[in-house]
Design a protein around this motif. Sequence first.
Motif, short mmCIF file in Angstrom:
data_model
loop_
_atom_site.label_atom_id
_atom_site.label_comp_id
_atom_site.label_asym_id
_atom_site.label_seq_id
_atom_site.Cartn_x
_atom_site.Cartn_y
_atom_site.Cartn_z
N ALA A 1 2.09 -3.87 -10.35
CA ALA A 1 2.15 -5.31 -10.61
C ALA A 1 1.42 -6.07 -9.51
O ALA A 1 0.66 -7.01 -9.78
CB ALA A 1 3.60 -5.77 -10.72
N TYR A 2 1.66 -5.70 -8.27
CA TYR A 2 0.97 -6.31 -7.13
C TYR A 2 -0.55 -6.17 -7.28
O TYR A 2 -1.30 -7.13 -7.09
CB TYR A 2 1.45 -5.65 -5.84
N GLU A 3 -0.98 -4.99 -7.66
CA GLU A 3 -2.41 -4.72 -7.82
C GLU A 3 -3.01 -5.58 -8.94
O GLU A 3 -4.16 -6.03 -8.85
CB GLU A 3 -2.60 -3.23 -8.13
N MET A 4 -2.22 -5.83 -10.00
CA MET A 4 -2.70 -6.59 -11.14
C MET A 4 -2.48 -8.09 -10.99
O MET A 4 -2.86 -8.87 -11.87
CB MET A 4 -2.00 -6.10 -12.42
N GLY A 5 -1.85 -8.52 -9.92
CA GLY A 5 -1.58 -9.94 -9.72
C GLY A 5 -0.44 -10.46 -10.56
O GLY A 5 -0.37 -11.67 -10.84
#
Length: 747
Positions: A553-557
């Motif tokens: 989720a962090y990587e995908m914003g």
Amino acid sequence: MSRKLELLAPGGDIEAIKAAVVAGANAVYCGLDAFNARNRASNLSMDELNGAIRLAHEYNCEVFLTLNVVILEHEIPVLVKLLNQVVNSGIDGIIVQDMGVFNLVNKHFPTLDIHASTQMTTHNEGQILFLHKIGASRVNLSRELNLPEITKLTALAHENNILTEVFVHGALCIAFSGQCYSSSVSVGNSGNRGRCSQACRDEYEETAAGNKYPLNLKDNSAYFDLPQLIEAKVDSLKIEGRIKGAHYVYTVTDTWRKQIDSFIESGELVGDDANLHKVFNRSFTNSFLTGKLTKDMFIDSPKDYSAKYALEESGALSEQKTEEVQKSLYDDKQALGATLADKIKGLNIDKADLAISITGVLGDKLIFSAQTAGREFIITSSSLLRPSKEAAITADLLTKRLRSFNNAAYILGPIDCTHLNAGLGIPFKELTAMKKELAFVLNGSIEIVPHTDVPKLAQNPKIEDVPKLSLLISDENDAHLCDVTNADIYFKIPESLKIGCDKYSEILLRNPRFIPWFPAVLIGKDYLEAVRILELSKPKSIVTNNSGIAYKAYEMGIEWIAGPLLNTTNSHALITMQEALDCKGAFISNEINRNQIRNIRRPKNFKLLYSIYHPILMMTSRQCFFQRTVGCKKKAIEDNCMLSCEKATTITNVKGISFAVDKQKGGYPSIYNHEQFLNLEAVRDFSGLFDEFFIDLTDIGSGSKEKLDKATLIQEFEKFLADETQTKAALHQMVEVKTNAQYVQGL
């Protein structure tokens, strides 16, 4: 980064550490009296730890300190005080469960190597990347993984400069480590605090399948799987057993040492594992590694199997033969004990004597000479000694300056100043520099880390002025609840998912108010499918109990909130997640009580959530709880079991307390307490702290209890949140079998 295959042994006390060292361990892990997940072990004092490190390093053996429990807010100052001692001890690494420790160490003690404990439940690619992001140098992979899964995760770990370790011998938990709350719920002793009461080893009323110990697994042994583990490029082979004695540690470590050496030198395995059967064991299984999860993984008694094994191997039938076999086993154990006693009799962990003499002559440099353990170090001043009356160097002055060397590592004798002439001086800053240099060389030419104090955290304002209600559902048929509430509605994603199936992403797209809620365990293809749900549905926000999904989720914003099964118990864990991975909020663990919650400090722009109504999860397993309870015709768990099985039953302990054994489609077998968690006190206590109070309406774990009307339940909770002074009678009447014991007893 080393690629040497490490044999990592347990050290529950000093004798066990000595046993591990002489048996050929490359590293040993041990705990102090606090902050470690084996409170029943003898554990070490700080002086003993320093002595153990000195001894182990003489044998080229590393020492790792276990700090593998969740940390409470009020314990942070004590933990920091401990870290100030540990950081200069020569320790080779610390083993950590709590994400708050990562933040503290990275900021204030960056020379410490952090190893992620098995309590962090690491089993997918995203979790490896999550741990890399927060500063782990090594990860202990979940014991439930099979060899292909281990191979894949190890390759990714190595790409990110992380080592992997795998348990290869010793006790197995039936529950996923870090996800077992049975001891906490039953007797107030949490496995996440090192106080597991081992409910899985308890006797229960005989089940329909005829078992009184339906949860009791055999011990783990990968003794004959060494070639496959080497092929998987695992870095460390870990032996379980910090509550076991020196005899056990020596026998198992020595046996594994010979196996490793034999295979590395000749490519051949030692075919005899007889010595492993001569110390405590519950018989052995390697089924998690092979992925063949059969009924044979269980055993009918948690007691020592060594004598029974010896009798079975001998085929003894007569009383005389039985006595001979038992005497032979006893004699073998005595001989092994005598061998160990002989090998460790000369080992000691005493502090080293340190002698310091001072030489000071007019016109020459000041000299410190230090002798310890057959070594001598010479430290000289930068400038020459000159006459000085007011700032003369005296024996009293030097004794005060150097007395700190009488410490955890050394016993400082009287400082010899017979060769120091009177009335001489150099700048005091040079004395300080000389002392620092002496400390440096005595510390193995490693810089001494100065004492640090962690600043107190401020309490930041809430996101929501008035706390909101949120709820969890797992069935699209409950979508009508959107019409009766403005609460945030979380939708539960199961642990197992069909490859390429768009069912859950389509549900999320059809119901824009649904916020995905991801489970704690997502292994292999299930993790990849969960990631695919994120990619297809592109939610604005999620709740995740799995750190791998948090990383994605962090990587995908995508905004993410840490779920309750991430075991968050202190402010520094919140800071770790916010600063490293842009976390937007977190559930505070339901294991802690009101006083332990009270001191938690919210980071800026960060949401805090707390569950006030839910089924009480006791444990979740990759094994099947039904094989030995209601029975199952299948010889082993199949891929389709997770997706299709919906069995439910109960088990009852010898005290007459029953627990729901429940499984939803796509879920892991789980055990739930007979009571529901209902905690309205938290609303009254912490409306000023929490932004959101949460209720679980998924029905799992309810067993045979009557299903409540969800719309009515929501309305009653909303009434209470709107006016917490009103009576609790309606909710207490609706939820008949309930408890908030964890909120009272805490950790």
